[in-house]
Design a protein around this motif. Structure first.
Motif: not given
Length: 55
Positions: A30-33, A39-40, A42-46
């Motif tokens: 459940t947490r993985e999804h 995380l995706e 956050f990575e785009e923002k970075l």
């Protein structure tokens, strides 16, 4: 306690532990999804921050 009682007790303990293991494993599925999307984003923002002129 006879051998049949011991067998019933061990079977019930095994069943209980199987349910515990199933519950434990389901938490991570459940947490993985949920975390994947966060995380995706956050990575785009970075990436957009470091490619801009702000850094």
């Amino acid at each position: 306690m006879n051998k049949h009682s011991k067998q019933l007790i061990t079977s019930n303990i095994e069943l209980f532990l199987n349910y515990c293991e199933r519950f434990y494993d389901r938490q991570f599925i459940t947490r993985e999804h949920i975390n994947k999307g966060i995380l995706e984003k956050f990575e785009e923002k970075l990436n957009s921050y470091f490619t801009s002129e702000k850094p």
